[in-house]
Design a protein around this motif. Structure first.
Motif, PDB file in Angstrom:
ATOM      1  N   ALA A  89     -47.338 -69.446  15.198  1.00 18.97           N
ATOM      2  CA  ALA A  89     -47.239 -70.046  16.532  1.00 18.97           C
ATOM      3  C   ALA A  89     -45.973 -70.889  16.660  1.00 18.97           C
ATOM      4  N   VAL A  94     -49.863 -68.335  21.325  1.00 17.14           N
ATOM      5  CA  VAL A  94     -50.972 -69.256  21.566  1.00 17.14           C
ATOM      6  C   VAL A  94     -52.279 -68.502  21.799  1.00 17.14           C
ATOM      7  N   VAL A  95     -52.242 -67.499  22.664  1.00 18.88           N
ATOM      8  CA  VAL A  95     -53.450 -66.733  22.969  1.00 18.88           C
ATOM      9  C   VAL A  95     -53.975 -66.030  21.714  1.00 18.88           C
ATOM     10  N   GLU A 149     -53.673 -67.067  18.581  1.00 14.41           N
ATOM     11  CA  GLU A 149     -54.303 -68.048  17.700  1.00 14.41           C
ATOM     12  C   GLU A 149     -55.643 -68.522  18.246  1.00 14.41           C
ATOM     13  N   VAL A 150     -55.742 -68.633  19.567  1.00 21.04           N
ATOM     14  CA  VAL A 150     -56.978 -69.145  20.167  1.00 21.04           C
ATOM     15  C   VAL A 150     -58.072 -68.083  20.211  1.00 21.04           C
ATOM     16  N   SER A 151     -57.692 -66.859  20.591  1.00 17.27           N
ATOM     17  CA  SER A 151     -58.702 -65.818  20.816  1.00 17.27           C
ATOM     18  C   SER A 151     -58.721 -64.726  19.763  1.00 17.27           C
ATOM     19  N   TYR A 198     -54.531 -60.135  21.757  1.00 15.89           N
ATOM     20  CA  TYR A 198     -53.451 -60.177  22.739  1.00 15.89           C
ATOM     21  C   TYR A 198     -53.878 -59.635  24.102  1.00 15.89           C
TER      22      TYR A 198
END
Length: 414
Positions: A54, A371-372, A374-376, A379
């Motif tokens: 990230a 970011v997406v 790492e969070v979810s 892609y």
């Protein structure tokens, strides 16, 4: 293009347009080809240094943002002092950023090198500086084709440098790959001299014949089409930065072969050579904003289809080919449209402001992808956003008025 090459110089010592376009294409090849390799370093760099993915994605996103904010100033400097000093200084800063990145062991060093210095360097060696020289060298009726030729040449670097960087990195490591790329951009710096020898294509056309920079900025700000063009170019940056930065990682998540990401990026560059020239050719025969409408619609359809299709090597390569045909075709169309409406006197500055919007989109595309993920852990949300953004951009370009705006009527433009 032979007709372009025979354009008469408006000042002593001018080169024909085609050699100027070739020089511009070579500078763009280095600047843009190197930039397209950054996605390949995303995972390996984190493994070698321990810096999170990230954070590396943030550095790539930051250079897009810095590039955007620096572009109007680089364009204005080229308008005033010529391309040669701007390209030379930019190449040195670009190389310095790559060297610092190669030596980086901490996040602040990475952000300074890959984020700040690389962003400034690209602003001085890419579209806003080199295409402006080509635009000035071209007669109005041939400008779109000449810009397309230069943009197509700029894709040559992506075809060569992506596999080159992949090979050097595989053999000698990430640092060696970055240092090799730094040497390439320095070697191309002298070509800026050819851009300064670009001829003026006859009498300046349109509103470029008169008016100060402040008047040109006011005239552009009051033009609804300029505002729509600026908003639409945001989408281009968002789409391209996300795909260039995160496609290799996305394919790895899909359990595709390790080298397929580099192959896909190189294929994008190969097809972009045809796509950029083709879009420039179409922009000279049809209204550029209408060509842009179709370009964004094709991108949206390609991204949406790729998202839902079963992943295979054939699907990936077909997606890369379609995206390549539309990849940088927006650049000759957008810069040509700015020149058509506002003239060429302040083209570097006016296009630089439009390009700032593009780079804000690039920042968000590169950064939000990391970011997406790492969070979810996926892609998919960003892929969907890129497809929807393409549809919105197509709608924004439909009402643009491409008629030249005379300087004398600046106060009347609303």
């Amino acid at each position: 293009m032979a007709t372009i090459g025979r354009a008469r110089a408006g000042r002593r010592g001018g080169l024909p347009v085609v050699p100027v376009a070739v020089a511009a294409g070579l500078v763009l090849s280095g600047a843009m080809g190197i930039r397209q390799t950054f996605g390949l370093f995303l995972g390996p760099f984190s493994l070698e240094t321990g810096i999170p993915v990230a954070t590396t994605a943030l550095a790539i996103a930051l250079h897009n943002l810095v590039w955007g904010f620096a572009q109007p100033f680089a364009g204005a400097a080229a308008d005033r002092y010529g391309a040669a000093p701007v390209v030379a200084l930019g190449a040195l800063i670009y190389a310095g950023g790559l060297v610092l990145t190669a030596l980086a062991a901490t996040a602040p060093t990475l952000l300074l090198g890959l984020g700040l210095l690389v962003g400034i360097g690209i602003s001085c060696t890419s579209f806003g500086v080199v295409l402006t020289a080509v635009g000035r060298a071209s007669a109005p009726e041939r400008r779109s084709a000449a810009l397309g030729l230069a943009s197509a040449g700029g894709s040559f670097g992506q075809v060569l440098l992506v596999p080159f960087a992949q090979s050097v990195t595989a053999v000698a490591g990430v640092s060696a790959g970055l240092l090799a790329l730094a040497a390439i951009i320095v070697a191309l710096a002298p070509l800026g001299v050819a851009l300064d020898r670009a001829p003026r294509a006859g009498v300046p056309d349109g509103p470029s014949a008169a008016g100060s920079l402040s008047e040109a900025l006011l005239r552009a700000w009051r033009h609804p089409g300029y505002r729509l063009l600026t908003l639409g170019f945001f989408t281009c940056g968002f789409q391209l930065a996300f795909i260039a930065t995160h496609l290799p990682g996305y394919l790895a998540l899909c359990h595709m072969p390790g080298g397929l990401g580099a192959t896909a990026l190189a294929l994008i560059g190969l097809f972009n050579m045809a796509g950029s020239w083709g879009c420039g050719w179409l922009g000279g025969r049809y209204r550029p904003q209408h060509v842009l409408v179709w370009l964004y619609l094709i991108r949206a359809a390609a991204i949406g289809t790729f998202l839902v299709a079963p992943k295979s090597e054939a699907v990936v390569l077909a997606f890369a080919a379609v995206m390549g045909l539309t990849w940088l075709g927006t650049v000759p169309l957008t810069s040509g449209l700015v020149a058509r409406v506002f003239g060429i006197r302040h083209l570097g500055t006016l296009f630089g402001i439009v390009f700032l919007s593009h780079q804000i989109g690039s920042f968000l595309g590169a950064w939000l992808g990391g970011v997406v993920l790492e969070v979810s852990g996926s892609y998919d949300g960003v892929w969907l956003a890129t497809a929807l953004a393409g549809l919105i951009a197509a709608l924004l370009h439909l009402p643009i008025d491409d008629r030249p705006v005379p300087a004398a009527t600046a106060e009347g433009v609303r």
